[in-house]
Motif scaffolding. Structure first.
Motif, PDB file in Angstrom:
ATOM      1  N   LYS A  74     -47.072 -14.004 -16.198  1.00 36.18           N
ATOM      2  CA  LYS A  74     -47.357 -14.918 -17.277  1.00 36.18           C
ATOM      3  C   LYS A  74     -48.519 -15.867 -16.614  1.00 36.18           C
ATOM      4  O   LYS A  74     -49.358 -16.266 -17.742  1.00 36.18           O
ATOM      5  N   ASP A  75     -48.506 -16.259 -15.414  1.00 37.89           N
ATOM      6  CA  ASP A  75     -49.763 -17.041 -14.781  1.00 37.89           C
ATOM      7  C   ASP A  75     -50.862 -16.508 -15.274  1.00 37.89           C
ATOM      8  O   ASP A  75     -51.914 -17.010 -15.437  1.00 37.89           O
ATOM      9  N   VAL A  76     -51.189 -15.102 -14.922  1.00 34.28           N
ATOM     10  CA  VAL A  76     -52.321 -14.428 -15.272  1.00 34.28           C
ATOM     11  C   VAL A  76     -52.750 -14.345 -16.636  1.00 34.28           C
ATOM     12  O   VAL A  76     -53.738 -14.364 -16.915  1.00 34.28           O
ATOM     13  N   SER A 165     -42.249 -19.461  -4.766  1.00 36.14           N
ATOM     14  CA  SER A 165     -40.950 -18.663  -4.887  1.00 36.14           C
ATOM     15  C   SER A 165     -39.892 -19.191  -4.043  1.00 36.14           C
ATOM     16  O   SER A 165     -38.815 -19.758  -4.368  1.00 36.14           O
ATOM     17  N   THR A 166     -39.863 -19.036  -2.597  1.00 32.03           N
ATOM     18  CA  THR A 166     -38.742 -19.459  -1.709  1.00 32.03           C
ATOM     19  C   THR A 166     -39.245 -20.983  -1.425  1.00 32.03           C
ATOM     20  O   THR A 166     -38.259 -21.602  -0.941  1.00 32.03           O
ATOM     21  N   GLY A 167     -40.465 -21.347  -1.612  1.00 30.21           N
ATOM     22  CA  GLY A 167     -40.740 -23.112  -1.053  1.00 30.21           C
ATOM     23  C   GLY A 167     -41.140 -22.755   0.242  1.00 30.21           C
ATOM     24  O   GLY A 167     -41.547 -23.956   0.869  1.00 30.21           O
ATOM     25  N   SER A 168     -41.215 -21.556   1.061  1.00 30.92           N
ATOM     26  CA  SER A 168     -41.456 -21.735   2.620  1.00 30.92           C
ATOM     27  C   SER A 168     -42.987 -21.936   2.891  1.00 30.92           C
ATOM     28  O   SER A 168     -43.426 -22.578   3.810  1.00 30.92           O
ATOM     29  N   THR A 169     -43.918 -21.553   2.059  1.00 30.64           N
ATOM     30  CA  THR A 169     -45.091 -21.753   2.221  1.00 30.64           C
ATOM     31  C   THR A 169     -45.562 -23.187   1.893  1.00 30.64           C
ATOM     32  O   THR A 169     -46.264 -23.834   2.947  1.00 30.64           O
ATOM     33  N   LEU A 170     -44.944 -23.830   0.970  1.00 27.63           N
ATOM     34  CA  LEU A 170     -45.241 -25.432   1.033  1.00 27.63           C
ATOM     35  C   LEU A 170     -44.615 -26.279   2.028  1.00 27.63           C
ATOM     36  O   LEU A 170     -45.257 -26.756   2.949  1.00 27.63           O
TER      37      LEU A 170
HETATM   38  O1  PRT Z   1     -52.917 -11.471  -3.534  1.00 27.19           O
HETATM   39  P1  PRT Z   1     -54.055 -11.184  -4.520  1.00 27.19           P
HETATM   40  O2  PRT Z   1     -55.139 -12.182  -4.485  1.00 27.19           O
HETATM   41  O3  PRT Z   1     -54.522  -9.753  -4.608  1.00 27.19           O
HETATM   42  O4  PRT Z   1     -53.682 -11.403  -6.048  1.00 27.19           O
HETATM   43  P2  PRT Z   1     -52.523 -12.181  -6.596  1.00 27.19           P
HETATM   44  O5  PRT Z   1     -52.095 -13.206  -5.621  1.00 27.19           O
HETATM   45  O6  PRT Z   1     -52.931 -12.728  -8.062  1.00 27.19           O
HETATM   46  O7  PRT Z   1     -51.416 -10.978  -6.529  1.00 27.19           O
HETATM   47  P3  PRT Z   1     -49.912 -10.724  -6.216  1.00 27.19           P
HETATM   48  O8  PRT Z   1     -49.663  -9.577  -5.998  1.00 27.19           O
HETATM   49  O9  PRT Z   1     -49.801 -11.740  -4.894  1.00 27.19           O
HETATM   50  O10 PRT Z   1     -49.323 -11.538  -7.337  1.00 27.19           O
HETATM   51  C1  PRT Z   1     -49.148 -11.025  -8.414  1.00 27.19           C
HETATM   52  C2  PRT Z   1     -48.273 -11.797  -9.151  1.00 27.19           C
HETATM   53  O11 PRT Z   1     -46.669 -11.964  -8.777  1.00 27.19           O
HETATM   54  C3  PRT Z   1     -48.544 -13.001  -9.694  1.00 27.19           C
HETATM   55  O12 PRT Z   1     -49.436 -13.223 -10.777  1.00 27.19           O
HETATM   56  C4  PRT Z   1     -47.224 -13.728  -9.796  1.00 27.19           C
HETATM   57  O13 PRT Z   1     -46.873 -13.631 -11.325  1.00 27.19           O
HETATM   58  C5  PRT Z   1     -46.353 -13.070  -9.406  1.00 27.19           C
HETATM   59  N1  PRT Z   1     -45.519 -13.896  -8.137  1.00 27.19           N
HETATM   60  C6  PRT Z   1     -44.193 -13.839  -7.928  1.00 27.19           C
HETATM   61  C7  PRT Z   1     -46.046 -14.286  -7.154  1.00 27.19           C
HETATM   62  C8  PRT Z   1     -45.230 -15.223  -6.231  1.00 27.19           C
HETATM   63  N2  PRT Z   1     -43.888 -14.882  -6.779  1.00 27.19           N
HETATM   64  C9  PRT Z   1     -45.582 -15.897  -5.055  1.00 27.19           C
HETATM   65  N3  PRT Z   1     -44.644 -16.339  -4.403  1.00 27.19           N
HETATM   66  N4  PRT Z   1     -47.425 -14.447  -6.694  1.00 27.19           N
HETATM   67  C10 PRT Z   1     -47.837 -15.451  -5.701  1.00 27.19           C
HETATM   68  N5  PRT Z   1     -46.856 -15.973  -4.890  1.00 27.19           N
HETATM   69  C11 PRT Z   1     -47.618 -16.633  -3.767  1.00 27.19           C
HETATM   70  C12 PRT Z   1     -47.921 -18.194  -4.037  1.00 27.19           C
HETATM   71  O14 PRT Z   1     -49.232 -18.471  -4.773  1.00 27.19           O
HETATM   72  C13 PRT Z   1     -48.047 -18.908  -2.823  1.00 27.19           C
HETATM   73  O15 PRT Z   1     -49.089 -18.653  -1.951  1.00 27.19           O
HETATM   74  O16 PRT Z   1     -46.807 -16.748  -2.616  1.00 27.19           O
HETATM   75  C14 PRT Z   1     -46.781 -18.093  -2.070  1.00 27.19           C
HETATM   76  C15 PRT Z   1     -45.350 -18.814  -2.122  1.00 27.19           C
HETATM   77  O17 PRT Z   1     -44.483 -18.093  -1.848  1.00 27.19           O
HETATM   78  P4  PRT Z   1     -43.215 -18.831  -1.258  1.00 27.19           P
HETATM   79  O18 PRT Z   1     -42.059 -17.614  -1.217  1.00 27.19           O
HETATM   80  O19 PRT Z   1     -43.448 -19.119   0.147  1.00 27.19           O
HETATM   81  O20 PRT Z   1     -42.809 -20.004  -2.027  1.00 27.19           O
END
Ligand code: PRT
Ligand code: MG
Length: 217
Positions: A74-76, A165-170
């Motif tokens: 949905k973000d995209v 998602s998990t919050g661990s990156t933050l």
């Molecule tokens: O990675 P790339 O630059 O190629 O592209 P992208 O990041 O757009 O693709 P991808 O495959 O990573 O993500 C595809 C889709 O997955 C996104 O458009 C979201 O709709 C969905 N999605 C679900 C997520 C996450 N969960 C997610 N956690 N996309 C990204 N993240 C990243 C977030 O940006 C942050 O950097 O994970 C990190 C946070 O994760 P936590 O678990 O640490 O909170």
């Protein structure tokens, strides 16, 4: 008349979480995008192929009909605008939330209350613009393409808008989530012309996706 169907997916979580849905429609991808360098993958069904594109490019391939259907977050889709796309099914996969985060020491509530211009770094400028406009908060948006978490740490911005998602990156970067903007999941998107011209081929696949997605709720 045989109709070839092309499905656009991105590597990683969307590919992996779409596979069970495809399998439910009787379609099995016979190559692994993580080990193959091919960008066009065959399936057990000679009438269905999968193309591997960047997550943010999925709506573009489907909009122009280079793919008949695809799976995108949905973000995209909000950033793309959804032009030329049917969005019939929320697949309920790749779930996360879009949030505002700041450095642990930054007083977000007070900055917003005082009406100061907030510098916000994000890849999701459209969604961020709408969110802050609706709140009446003045922002300077700084467009980034990745690693948003770094921006507040080095003084590029006061806040970020990013997916959590998990919050661990933050946590790993000493950032705090201060506002949830919306829940995010991935949607099936279908080219509008394909929906009419290839309806007979698409319909059973969409129905199987819908049943399989509903079963995971
Ligand atoms: O990675 P790339 O630059 O190629 O592209 P992208 O990041 O757009 O693709 P991808 O495959 O990573 O993500 C595809 C889709 O997955 C996104 O458009 C979201 O709709 C969905 N999605 C679900 C997520 C996450 N969960 C997610 N956690 N996309 C990204 N993240 C990243 C977030 O940006 C942050 O950097 O994970 C990190 C946070 O994760 P936590 O678990 O640490 O909170
Ligand atoms: Mg990513």
């Amino acid at each position: 008349m045989s109709q070839q169907l092309t499905l656009a997916l991105s590597k990683g979580r969307i590919f992996e979480e779409t596979m069970p849905l495809l399998n439910a429609a009787g379609i099995v991808v016979t190559e692994d995008p993580e080990t193959s360098r091919k960008l066009i993958l065959q399936t057990n069904d000679p009438g269905v192929r999968v193309i591997i594109v960047r997550a943010s490019d999925v709506p573009t391939y489907v909009q122009y009909g280079a793919a008949d259907f695809g799976v995108a977050g949905k973000d995209v889709l909000l950033e793309h605008g959804g032009e030329g796309l049917y969005q019939p099914i929320d697949l309920n996969i790749a779930r996360c939330r879009m949030s505002v985060a700041v450095s642990a020491g930054f007083n977000y509530a007070s900055a917003v209350r005082q009406g100061a211009r907030l510098r916000v770094a994000t890849k999701y400028t459209e969604t961020a613009r709408q969110h802050f406009a609706a709140k009446g908060v003045h922002v300077d948006l700084i467009k980034l393409y990745g690693s948003m978490e770094l921006a507040p740490l080095v003084g590029l911005s006061d806040a970020i808008v990013d997916l959590v998602s998990t919050g661990s990156t933050l946590r790993a970067n000493n950032l705090v989530e201060v506002e949830e903007i919306m829940q995010i999941s991935s949607r099936l998107v279908v080219n509008q012309a394909a929906m009419k011209m290839k309806r007979e081929r698409l319909q059973p696949i969409l129905a199987a996706f819908e049943r399989a997605a509903a079963a995971t709720l």
